[in-house]
Design an enzyme around this catalytic site. Structure first.
Site, PDB file in Angstrom:
ATOM      1  N   ARG A  30     142.317  46.694 -18.066  1.00 29.47           N
ATOM      2  CA  ARG A  30     143.711  46.581 -18.515  1.00 29.47           C
ATOM      3  C   ARG A  30     144.398  47.943 -18.338  1.00 29.47           C
ATOM      4  O   ARG A  30     143.785  48.980 -18.598  1.00 29.47           O
ATOM      5  CB  ARG A  30     143.678  46.179 -19.994  1.00 29.47           C
ATOM      6  CG  ARG A  30     144.991  46.181 -20.697  1.00 29.47           C
ATOM      7  CD  ARG A  30     144.825  45.931 -22.196  1.00 29.47           C
ATOM      8  NE  ARG A  30     144.637  44.534 -22.514  1.00 29.47           N
ATOM      9  CZ  ARG A  30     144.336  44.079 -23.731  1.00 29.47           C
ATOM     10  NH1 ARG A  30     144.180  44.926 -24.743  1.00 29.47           N
ATOM     11  NH2 ARG A  30     144.183  42.797 -23.960  1.00 29.47           N
ATOM     12  N   PHE A  38     155.209  36.680 -39.934  1.00 23.24           N
ATOM     13  CA  PHE A  38     154.133  36.661 -38.939  1.00 23.24           C
ATOM     14  C   PHE A  38     154.715  36.596 -37.524  1.00 23.24           C
ATOM     15  O   PHE A  38     154.012  36.904 -36.563  1.00 23.24           O
ATOM     16  CB  PHE A  38     153.271  35.402 -39.102  1.00 23.24           C
ATOM     17  CG  PHE A  38     152.413  35.329 -40.332  1.00 23.24           C
ATOM     18  CD1 PHE A  38     151.194  35.975 -40.388  1.00 23.24           C
ATOM     19  CD2 PHE A  38     152.821  34.590 -41.436  1.00 23.24           C
ATOM     20  CE1 PHE A  38     150.381  35.879 -41.515  1.00 23.24           C
ATOM     21  CE2 PHE A  38     152.024  34.489 -42.571  1.00 23.24           C
ATOM     22  CZ  PHE A  38     150.798  35.134 -42.612  1.00 23.24           C
ATOM     23  N   THR A  70     150.058  45.501 -37.101  1.00 21.10           N
ATOM     24  CA  THR A  70     148.777  45.669 -36.417  1.00 21.10           C
ATOM     25  C   THR A  70     148.269  47.104 -36.484  1.00 21.10           C
ATOM     26  O   THR A  70     149.063  48.040 -36.616  1.00 21.10           O
ATOM     27  CB  THR A  70     148.936  45.256 -34.934  1.00 21.10           C
ATOM     28  OG1 THR A  70     147.775  45.633 -34.217  1.00 21.10           O
ATOM     29  CG2 THR A  70     150.120  45.954 -34.281  1.00 21.10           C
ATOM     30  N   ASP A  71     146.960  47.271 -36.325  1.00 19.57           N
ATOM     31  CA  ASP A  71     146.378  48.623 -36.252  1.00 19.57           C
ATOM     32  C   ASP A  71     146.735  49.308 -34.932  1.00 19.57           C
ATOM     33  O   ASP A  71     146.564  50.519 -34.789  1.00 19.57           O
ATOM     34  CB  ASP A  71     144.851  48.578 -36.445  1.00 19.57           C
ATOM     35  CG  ASP A  71     144.116  47.707 -35.422  1.00 19.57           C
ATOM     36  OD1 ASP A  71     144.772  47.092 -34.553  1.00 19.57           O
ATOM     37  OD2 ASP A  71     142.877  47.626 -35.511  1.00 19.57           O
ATOM     38  N   GLU A  72     147.235  48.519 -33.960  1.00 22.87           N
ATOM     39  CA  GLU A  72     147.498  49.105 -32.641  1.00 22.87           C
ATOM     40  C   GLU A  72     148.636  50.125 -32.677  1.00 22.87           C
ATOM     41  O   GLU A  72     148.799  50.911 -31.748  1.00 22.87           O
ATOM     42  CB  GLU A  72     147.769  48.002 -31.611  1.00 22.87           C
ATOM     43  CG  GLU A  72     146.622  47.009 -31.578  1.00 22.87           C
ATOM     44  CD  GLU A  72     146.616  46.062 -30.402  1.00 22.87           C
ATOM     45  OE1 GLU A  72     147.207  46.387 -29.361  1.00 22.87           O
ATOM     46  OE2 GLU A  72     146.002  44.992 -30.524  1.00 22.87           O
ATOM     47  N   THR A 111     157.074  29.103 -29.350  1.00 19.21           N
ATOM     48  CA  THR A 111     156.835  29.657 -28.016  1.00 19.21           C
ATOM     49  C   THR A 111     155.512  29.056 -27.524  1.00 19.21           C
ATOM     50  O   THR A 111     154.897  28.236 -28.230  1.00 19.21           O
ATOM     51  CB  THR A 111     156.675  31.190 -28.073  1.00 19.21           C
ATOM     52  OG1 THR A 111     155.466  31.484 -28.794  1.00 19.21           O
ATOM     53  CG2 THR A 111     157.856  31.850 -28.759  1.00 19.21           C
ATOM     54  N   GLU A 139     155.731  38.227 -30.643  1.00 21.52           N
ATOM     55  CA  GLU A 139     154.961  38.126 -29.412  1.00 21.52           C
ATOM     56  C   GLU A 139     153.748  39.008 -29.641  1.00 21.52           C
ATOM     57  O   GLU A 139     153.889  40.165 -30.057  1.00 21.52           O
ATOM     58  CB  GLU A 139     155.778  38.637 -28.214  1.00 21.52           C
ATOM     59  CG  GLU A 139     156.926  37.729 -27.830  1.00 21.52           C
ATOM     60  CD  GLU A 139     156.462  36.394 -27.264  1.00 21.52           C
ATOM     61  OE1 GLU A 139     155.338  36.323 -26.727  1.00 21.52           O
ATOM     62  OE2 GLU A 139     157.221  35.415 -27.355  1.00 21.52           O
ATOM     63  N   SER A 140     152.521  38.487 -29.375  1.00 23.89           N
ATOM     64  CA  SER A 140     151.347  39.176 -29.912  1.00 23.89           C
ATOM     65  C   SER A 140     150.267  39.545 -28.893  1.00 23.89           C
ATOM     66  O   SER A 140     149.250  40.101 -29.282  1.00 23.89           O
ATOM     67  CB  SER A 140     150.717  38.301 -31.005  1.00 23.89           C
ATOM     68  OG  SER A 140     150.096  37.171 -30.421  1.00 23.89           O
ATOM     69  N   ASN A 187     141.989  39.866 -35.305  1.00 19.70           N
ATOM     70  CA  ASN A 187     141.578  38.653 -36.019  1.00 19.70           C
ATOM     71  C   ASN A 187     140.846  37.700 -35.084  1.00 19.70           C
ATOM     72  O   ASN A 187     141.091  37.692 -33.874  1.00 19.70           O
ATOM     73  CB  ASN A 187     142.814  37.902 -36.510  1.00 19.70           C
ATOM     74  CG  ASN A 187     143.436  38.489 -37.759  1.00 19.70           C
ATOM     75  OD1 ASN A 187     143.778  37.767 -38.684  1.00 19.70           O
ATOM     76  ND2 ASN A 187     143.608  39.795 -37.819  1.00 19.70           N
ATOM     77  N   SER A 211     156.394  47.882 -29.714  1.00 21.41           N
ATOM     78  CA  SER A 211     157.387  46.985 -30.333  1.00 21.41           C
ATOM     79  C   SER A 211     157.024  46.711 -31.793  1.00 21.41           C
ATOM     80  O   SER A 211     157.902  46.617 -32.656  1.00 21.41           O
ATOM     81  CB  SER A 211     157.508  45.678 -29.536  1.00 21.41           C
ATOM     82  OG  SER A 211     156.319  44.914 -29.643  1.00 21.41           O
ATOM     83  N   LYS A 212     155.730  46.613 -32.092  1.00 25.02           N
ATOM     84  CA  LYS A 212     155.326  46.409 -33.493  1.00 25.02           C
ATOM     85  C   LYS A 212     155.603  47.681 -34.305  1.00 25.02           C
ATOM     86  O   LYS A 212     156.039  47.619 -35.458  1.00 25.02           O
ATOM     87  CB  LYS A 212     153.839  46.034 -33.586  1.00 25.02           C
ATOM     88  CG  LYS A 212     153.492  44.662 -33.046  1.00 25.02           C
ATOM     89  CD  LYS A 212     154.136  43.512 -33.793  1.00 25.02           C
ATOM     90  CE  LYS A 212     153.579  43.293 -35.182  1.00 25.02           C
ATOM     91  NZ  LYS A 212     154.104  42.062 -35.824  1.00 25.02           N
ATOM     92  N   TYR A 219     153.394  46.091 -26.408  1.00 21.63           N
ATOM     93  CA  TYR A 219     153.217  45.312 -27.649  1.00 21.63           C
ATOM     94  C   TYR A 219     153.146  46.246 -28.851  1.00 21.63           C
ATOM     95  O   TYR A 219     153.879  46.074 -29.840  1.00 21.63           O
ATOM     96  CB  TYR A 219     151.945  44.463 -27.559  1.00 21.63           C
ATOM     97  CG  TYR A 219     151.453  43.956 -28.902  1.00 21.63           C
ATOM     98  CD1 TYR A 219     152.190  43.024 -29.636  1.00 21.63           C
ATOM     99  CD2 TYR A 219     150.255  44.426 -29.458  1.00 21.63           C
ATOM    100  CE1 TYR A 219     151.753  42.575 -30.876  1.00 21.63           C
ATOM    101  CE2 TYR A 219     149.805  43.975 -30.691  1.00 21.63           C
ATOM    102  CZ  TYR A 219     150.561  43.052 -31.397  1.00 21.63           C
ATOM    103  OH  TYR A 219     150.130  42.611 -32.629  1.00 21.63           O
TER     104      TYR A 219
END
Ligand code: NAD
Ligand code: TYD
Length: 352
Positions: free
Chosen positions: A290, A79, A132-134, A34, A82-83, A188, A161-162, A158
């Site tokens: 945001r 890994f 992720t921590d999110e 992508t 979409e991030s 990161n 979805s994770k 995001y």
């Protein structure tokens, strides 16, 4: 042999390059390429005998199943995703497709493969999912950092979805017995990060004398993790983690965005002073916040430290200096990835 997905992106490429350079694993790298994936990043290992690149989608069950059958990896590290939160706000569809549907299809391919393994191979096999921590949502100023037992409260498309993908991975372990491991890491930074994320964006803009955009008041906090520390943590979990467990990975470096940007400016003032003698900090510009911006993320990394003996090597101060020096020395890489689609994104997100 390990199948790595998304190994042409930021963290995946750092993992693959180190694994090949230190001769630790043979790697097949499956990546859709992508906007975030770039083969230029992998040029130094492209012809290596222990490395194979495959262009494809984790959601392509037929392709993934045939790769698994042919190469018979003992591990898969996922890994691919979409991030970028801001992109997920503008257009969540790709996030649902890759992070949820793609992970589901990948797990189905893995399920078929796992069933075909003999007892010994089954004991060795691991599916490591990078998250992720999110997924844990946001923290107030004095809340304790996220531990593995925090409830999932994702706030952005995001993060949601994770979170969904983490749940699928968990279910494929409990229901089908796939030996999974999940890691949830903090923000990161380091070499090869696409300049849409805060740190490389600020370095790139500063060097090009463009405004340094800070969302809202800039007092949001992130826990910064140097990418090579993260890659070592992933390898540690892969080799020694307990099946079915999740591990939080953080850098013990909670900083406000404003502090991060000011630090980058100070280092650039020293390493690459402006001709007009002014500080890069002059370019700092506060812009619209945001949507749904999470205030604070912080990781409690005691579990991985106490159980598996991993600790980050870099402090924010050492890691950010290394990172800035890397970007100064690798302007060719940066220029090679700044395509028309990057410029379109910048115009959409920041205006002109
Ligand atoms: P990245 O956006 O830089 O790279 C993602 C890679 O995945 C790209 O090479 C892209 O081409 C590939 N990809 C996307 N969709 C694909 C698909 N359907 N099939 C195959 N490949 C596909 O991401 P990153 O920053 O390297 O993040 C890697 C992983 O770590 C992601 O799962 C992300 O959620 C997670 N993570 C990242 C951070 C961070 O700070 N960067 C923090 C926590 C967790
Ligand atoms: P980012 O690198 O997008 O990571 P994440 O949203 O996954 O934490 O952003 C890090 C922080 O920096 C986040 O609080 C948003 C903020 N930020 C800015 O203030 N300006 C920017 O131009 C960008 C890209 C991010």
């Amino acid at each position: 042999m390990i199948l790595v997905t998304g190994g042409a992106g930021f963290i995946g490429s750092n993992f693959v390059i180190h694994a090949i350079k230190y001769g630790r694993h043979k790697i097949i790298n499956l990546d859709k390429l992508t906007y975030a994936g770039n083969l230029e990043t992998l040029r130094s290992i492209s012809g290596h005998e222990n490395y194979l690149f495959v262009h494809g989608d984790i959601g392509d069950e037929k392709l993934v199943s045939s790769l698994l059958e042919k190469h018979r990896p003992y591990a898969i590290i996922n890994f691919a995703a979409e991030s970028h939160v801001d992109r997920s706000i503008h257009g969540p569809r790709d996030f649902i497709q890759t992070n949820i549907v793609g992970t589901f299809n990948l797990l189905e391919s893995v399920r078929g493969y796992y069933q075909s393994l003999d007892t010994h191979e089954k004991m060795q096999f691991r599916f490591l999912h990078v998250s992720t921590d999110e997924v844990y949502g946001t923290l107030e100023k004095n809340d304790p950092p996220f531990s593995e037992s925090n409830p999932y409260e994702p706030n952005s498309p995001y993060a949601a979805s994770k979170a969904a993908s983490d749940h699928l991975v968990r279910a494929w372990h409990h229901t089908y017995g796939i030996p999974v491991l999940t890691t949830n890491c903090s923000n990161n930074y380091g070499p090869y990060q696409f300049p849409e994320k805060l740190i490389p964006l600020i370095i790139h803009n500063a060097l090009n004398h463009k405004p340094l955009p800070i969302y809202g008041d800039g007092l949001q906090v992130r826990d910064w993790l140097y990418v090579e520390d993260h890659c070592e943590a992933i390898e540690t979990v892969l080799l020694n983690g307990k099946i079915g467990e999740t591990y939080n990975i953080g850098g013990n470096n909670e900083k406000t965005n404003l502090f991060v940007v000011e630090t980058i400016c100070q280092i650039l003032d020293r390493l690459m002073p402006r001709q007009d003698q002014k500080s890069y900090a002059e370019l700092i510009t506060f812009v619209k916040d945001r949507l749904g911006h999470d205030r604070r993320y912080a990781i409690n990394a005691k579990k991985i430290s106490l159980e598996l003996g991993w600790k980050p090597k870099e402090t924010f101060e050492t890691g950010i200096e290394k990172t800035i020096r890397w970007y100064l020395e690798n302007s060719v890489w940066v220029n090679s990835i700044l395509s028309g689609s990057y410029r379109e994104w910048v115009a959409k997100q920041y205006g002109h």
